[in-house]
Scaffold this motif. Structure first.
Motif, PDB file in Angstrom:
ATOM      1  N   VAL A 531      38.631  54.255  35.399  1.00 18.13           N
ATOM      2  CA  VAL A 531      37.624  53.623  34.541  1.00 18.13           C
ATOM      3  C   VAL A 531      36.868  54.732  33.821  1.00 18.13           C
ATOM      4  CG1 VAL A 531      35.619  52.101  34.451  1.00 18.13           C
ATOM      5  CG2 VAL A 531      37.405  51.720  36.161  1.00 18.13           C
ATOM      6  N   LYS A 688      43.574  45.388  38.184  1.00 16.95           N
ATOM      7  CA  LYS A 688      42.995  45.838  36.917  1.00 16.95           C
ATOM      8  C   LYS A 688      42.161  44.726  36.282  1.00 16.95           C
ATOM      9  CE  LYS A 688      44.307  47.306  32.261  1.00 16.95           C
ATOM     10  NZ  LYS A 688      45.425  47.600  31.332  1.00 16.95           N
ATOM     11  N   GLN A 692      38.173  44.871  35.492  1.00 20.57           N
ATOM     12  CA  GLN A 692      37.637  44.627  34.148  1.00 20.57           C
ATOM     13  C   GLN A 692      36.526  43.582  34.205  1.00 20.57           C
ATOM     14  OE1 GLN A 692      41.363  43.682  32.174  1.00 20.57           O
ATOM     15  NE2 GLN A 692      41.307  45.612  31.029  1.00 20.57           N
ATOM     16  N   THR A 695      33.316  45.143  35.530  1.00 15.25           N
ATOM     17  CA  THR A 695      32.648  46.124  34.664  1.00 15.25           C
ATOM     18  C   THR A 695      32.198  45.526  33.341  1.00 15.25           C
ATOM     19  OG1 THR A 695      34.775  46.821  33.712  1.00 15.25           O
ATOM     20  CG2 THR A 695      33.986  48.020  35.652  1.00 15.25           C
ATOM     21  N   GLU A 700      31.672  47.144  28.572  1.00 15.77           N
ATOM     22  CA  GLU A 700      33.131  47.053  28.564  1.00 15.77           C
ATOM     23  C   GLU A 700      33.792  48.425  28.530  1.00 15.77           C
ATOM     24  OE1 GLU A 700      34.649  44.348  25.676  1.00 15.77           O
ATOM     25  OE2 GLU A 700      33.302  42.725  26.263  1.00 15.77           O
ATOM     26  N   ARG A 702      36.549  51.379  29.463  1.00 17.51           N
ATOM     27  CA  ARG A 702      38.006  51.314  29.437  1.00 17.51           C
ATOM     28  C   ARG A 702      38.551  51.323  30.871  1.00 17.51           C
ATOM     29  NH1 ARG A 702      40.732  55.926  25.923  1.00 17.51           N
ATOM     30  NH2 ARG A 702      39.840  57.191  27.601  1.00 17.51           N
ATOM     31  N   VAL A 703      39.424  50.370  31.179  1.00 17.95           N
ATOM     32  CA  VAL A 703      40.053  50.278  32.494  1.00 17.95           C
ATOM     33  C   VAL A 703      41.558  50.449  32.281  1.00 17.95           C
ATOM     34  CG1 VAL A 703      40.445  48.849  34.534  1.00 17.95           C
ATOM     35  CG2 VAL A 703      38.253  48.708  33.328  1.00 17.95           C
TER      36      VAL A 703
END
Length: 850
Positions: A531, A688, A692, A695, A700, A702-703
């Motif tokens: 992340v 994943k 997401q 978070t 937002e 990046r994952v």
């Protein structure tokens, strides 16, 4: 003779048009880069002057770590505000707390997440000490109220009265009560700015409530800043520095000029020089052919009494005329090029703070003089060669260039090429100073240009053989035409060779960087999910957004997650030198990163320990147990002991410290990325999606799974490579124009020959095909030579710079082969205009031409 020379220029204006366009384009790129550089410098100067213009004196920590955009400086004790206010001559003193604060836009994503600084600070009510001006609303009065700059409001589609989130990096819900401008601009360059109350800034932007980033001081009317500094000096504790606002502005200007801006201007100028160099070859060819076509006129001038000096002078007058006119037009065209370059950088995500264009006489003079000088250099040799033709011998048409190549030229070219290749090999085999590779590159390039005339005939024969078999008599004629004047073929192809060589070199270096980075990620990355936030570059010290440390604990509770641990990046002075540092939990980092420990133990690290890469250990002569002094971002000093040495620094960099020892000295707790390890058997895609969702309230971030993170780690290289391709595209265009112009001029020289071919049955279509294939052969000859030379240069650079970050040479065959295909297609396009001209020649007039 002068009037005659000017008259000759006018009579050959159509033939000189191609060279003049080459001059225009070459000078335009140079002019545009200089103009953009001057504009950026002026705007940065104005930016820093505006930021500190009303501040007479600044109190700040005297410890600076790093430089340019990555620098950090220790703060000062808040109690010094009262000390400053009580000093004679001080009209006012205001505390200033600044830190990371990223706005979230209306769509829930971070504003300015691709690189520009995202800062937050307290609103300073004293207008003279605050470069920002409220244009809508009012100043913040409560901890949940903020003022944002107008540029951020536009980017995030935010309005007065909206409620949004500020990531500090913990998410804080705030109400926008004011919109500000930086002076009259929408913001400070491309950065975003969020202002809050002093209490809120102290609460959210720092972990040390008794310290502030700076203290801004306004002097009483008539009191010089130096007087205030002299009065304050005895009262300041150790570690605090007083500096005038003007000195601070000058310091920032020097830092940006010596760092980012200096590098950018030098790089742009380098690309412009390549374009101008390519233009020189095109100009040289034009004057060489015109010299041959004017041989009879020169002979007649000699016969009626003109001296060789006068003939040379007439040729140089022509070159000066072309150079002056082309350079002047090129300078004017550079205005559009500067705007285009700005747009190119913006399109690739590198927004530059350029406002209105700034014109300087020095840059204009440099651009014009460079164009005139380049044209003169290209015109000298053809002019001297034409003057050497004996009057009687010149009464018949002949080429200015000899059809054969002298042994001396072949020997000279061979020696230079061999010497250049030898230097490149030595630089690669025995890595040392890059200057050896640079000398080798210059020698190899010049040697290949000189040797090109020797190689042109056999190369054209080999490259033209398939064309002859495929196209019959048309292909045979195209092959023979490209072989018959090897000096001209080589000179025409050399322009393309230079441009393609530079493109191929950067392609090889970029491919090697990508391969090295990918291999590094494959061996070092043990986490299943990463992340982070997007930003420029992929290293630990890049200007990426920051994440809330609390997110680690939240992600640890997500189903399927076995471990979530954060990495924090920053700068510190270690052994007296500034270094990028990564901080992590030593008990957990080994589960998500394979550091390749060669000695010592990461898990055994304490807050007073450091782990270093093999390169760092070797350069400092350290081993496990060695000690070194360290200065933290807040100015605190200490001693760290080397607890481990590792060989995989791709993710952490060369220095890894314990988070427990690092965080207390950072002022604002943040993490750069969070590495997640999943439980065995857990589906990565499902985990994943759950991460997401967890978070979503943090702007937002990046994952990414392992493959996505590996790809993103090299995506920045693709961006830079694309930018380089765009920068060098003009050089390639100039080279192709040179091919087109040379063929067009040779059509005039071969008028009778073309007429005879038509008379014996050659059709217009066959004439067009013959000239186009001739253009293709010249273009492929230059492209193949450029790809070969560029690959060699790239290999030498990669091997000479061999290290843990660049260790895998890679020459992408498909991409390099594509260059040859593109060169052939471009050669076809370059041959369209001369082919049409050849096909349109009147047969009878062509046969009777002299």
């Amino acid at each position: 003779m002068f009037r005659l020379a000017i008259s000759d220029v006018w009579s050959h204006k159509r033939r000189l048009a191609g060279s003049m366009i080459a001059v225009v384009l070459g000078v335009a790129f140079l002019s545009g880069t200089l103009l953009l550089g001057d504009t950026l410098k002026a705007n940065f100067d104005n930016l820093f002057t505006t930021a500190n213009g009303g501040t007479d004196v600044v109190l700040r920590g005297d410890t600076q770590i790093g430089s340019d955009i990555n620098k950090s400086r220790s703060g000062v004790d808040a109690s010094l505000v009262a000390t400053a206010r009580s000093t004679p001559g001080v009209a006012d003193a205001e505390p200033y707390v600044e830190g990371f604060g990223q706005l979230v836009g209306r769509d829930g994503t971070r504003i300015g997440g691709n690189g520009p600084p995202t800062t937050a600070a307290n609103w300073v009510d004293v207008a003279s000490l605050n470069p920002y001006r409220i244009v809508e609303g009012r100043a913040p009065q409560a901890d949940d109220e903020v003022v944002i700059n107008r540029g951020a409001a536009k980017s995030g589609k935010l309005r007065l009265g909206d409620t949004t989130t500020v990531l500090t990096p913990a998410p804080v819900r705030v109400k926008i009560v004011g919109i500000s401008t930086f002076g009259t601009a929408d913001g400070s360059g491309q950065s975003t700015f969020t202002a809050m109350t002093l209490h809120a800034a102290t609460r959210y932007l720092t972990d040390a409530s008794a310290r502030v980033s700076q203290i801004l001081i306004e002097a009483d009317p008539g009191v010089a800043p130096g007087q205030i500094i002299a009065a304050l000096q005895p009262k300041l504790p150790a570690g605090v520095q007083a500096i005038t606002g003007q000195d601070l502005a000058d310091e920032n200007i020097d830092a940006i000029n010596g760092g980012f801006l200096g590098f950018l201007r030098n790089a742009l100028t380098g690309f412009a020089v390549v374009a101008l160099l390519v233009a020189v070859f095109s100009i040289y060819n034009t004057f060489s052919i015109l010299g041959a076509q004017r041989a009879r006129a020169s002979a007649l001038l000699r016969a009626v009494g003109a001296t060789r000096r006068q003939v040379v002078g007439a040729g140089l007058t022509e070159a000066v005329a072309v150079g002056v006119i082309g350079s002047t037009v090129g300078w004017a065209t550079g205005i559009g090029i500067a705007a285009g370059l700005k747009g190119v950088f913006d399109g690739f995500g590198f927004a530059l703070p350029a406002g209105g264009l700034v014109f300087t006489a020095g840059s204009a003079l440099i651009a014009v003089l460079a164009g005139v000088a380049a044209t003169l250099v290209a015109g000298v040799v053809p002019s001297i060669r034409s003057s050497r033709v004996a009057p009687v011998a010149a009464l018949r048409d002949q080429a200015a260039e000899a059809r054969t190549v002298s042994m001396r030229r072949g020997l000279l070219g061979g020696v230079m090429t061999a010497g250049g290749v030898a230097a490149l090999v030595i630089a690669a085999v025995r890595p040392g100073p890059m200057s050896i590779a640079g000398i080798g590159a210059v020698l190899a390039l010049v040697g290949m240009v000189v040797l090109g005339a020797v190689a042109a005939r056999p190369a054209a024969a080999v490259l033209g053989a398939p064309v002859a078999r495929m196209r019959g008599i048309t292909g045979v004629l195209a092959r023979e035409n490209s072989m018959r004047n090897p000096r001209r073929t080589a000179a025409t192809a050399s322009a393309l060779l230079v441009g393609v060589a530079v493109v191929a070199m950067f392609t090889v270096v970029a491919a090697s960087l990508k391969t090295s980075a990918a291999q590094g990620m494959d061996r070092a990355l043990a986490a299943d999910i990463v992340v982070d936030t997007p930003g420029f570059g992929g290293g630990v010290s890049t200007q990426r957004g920051r994440l809330d440390p609390a997110m680690q604990r939240r992600l640890s509770t997500v189903d399927g997650v076995a471990l979530a641990t954060g990495l924090t990046s920053g700068n510190a002075l270690i052994a007296g030198q500034p270094h990028s540092v990564t901080a992590a939990d030593p008990k957990q980092v080994g589960s998500v990163i394979d550091l390749g420990v060669t000695s010592g133990s990461i898990a055994a690290m304490t807050p007073a320990s450091v782990a270093v890469s093999t390169d760092a250990a070797e350069s400092n002569h350290w081993q496990v147990g060695s000690t070194a002094p360290i200065t933290y971002p807040d100015g605190a000093t200490g001693t760290v002991t080397v607890a481990a040495i590792y060989s995989h620094p791709e993710i952490t960099g060369d220095y890894l410290v314990s988070a427990a020892g690092w965080v207390p000295h950072t002022g604002q707790a943040v993490v750069s990325k969070i590495m997640v390890k999943l439980r065995p058997g857990v589906d990565a895609a499902t985990a994943k999606a759950a991460i997401q969702a967890a978070t979503a309230g943090y702007g937002e971030p990046r994952v990414q799974d392992r493959a996505e993170y590996r790809s993103s780690a090299t995506s920045g290289i693709n961006t830079f490579l694309g930018l380089i391709y765009v920068m060098l595209a003009l050089a390639i265009v100039i080279a192709l124009m040179g091919i087109s112009n040379t063929l067009s001029l040779s059509i005039h020289e071969r008028t009778r020959e073309l007429g005879l071919l038509r008379a014996v049955g050659q059709t217009r279509a066959q004439t067009r095909a013959m000239v186009r294939w001739e253009s293709v052969l010249v273009a492929v000859f230059g492209t193949v030579g450029g790809v070969g030379l560029g690959t060699l240069l790239g290999w030498s650079m990669v091997e000479a710079a061999s290290s843990t970050t660049l260790s895998a040479f890679s020459a992408p065959p498909a991409q390099l082969a594509l260059f040859v295909v593109v060169g052939a297609v471009a050669g076809t396009l370059a041959g369209i205009r001369p082919a049409r001209r050849a096909a349109r020649l009147n047969m009878l007039r062509a046969i009777s031409a002299e």
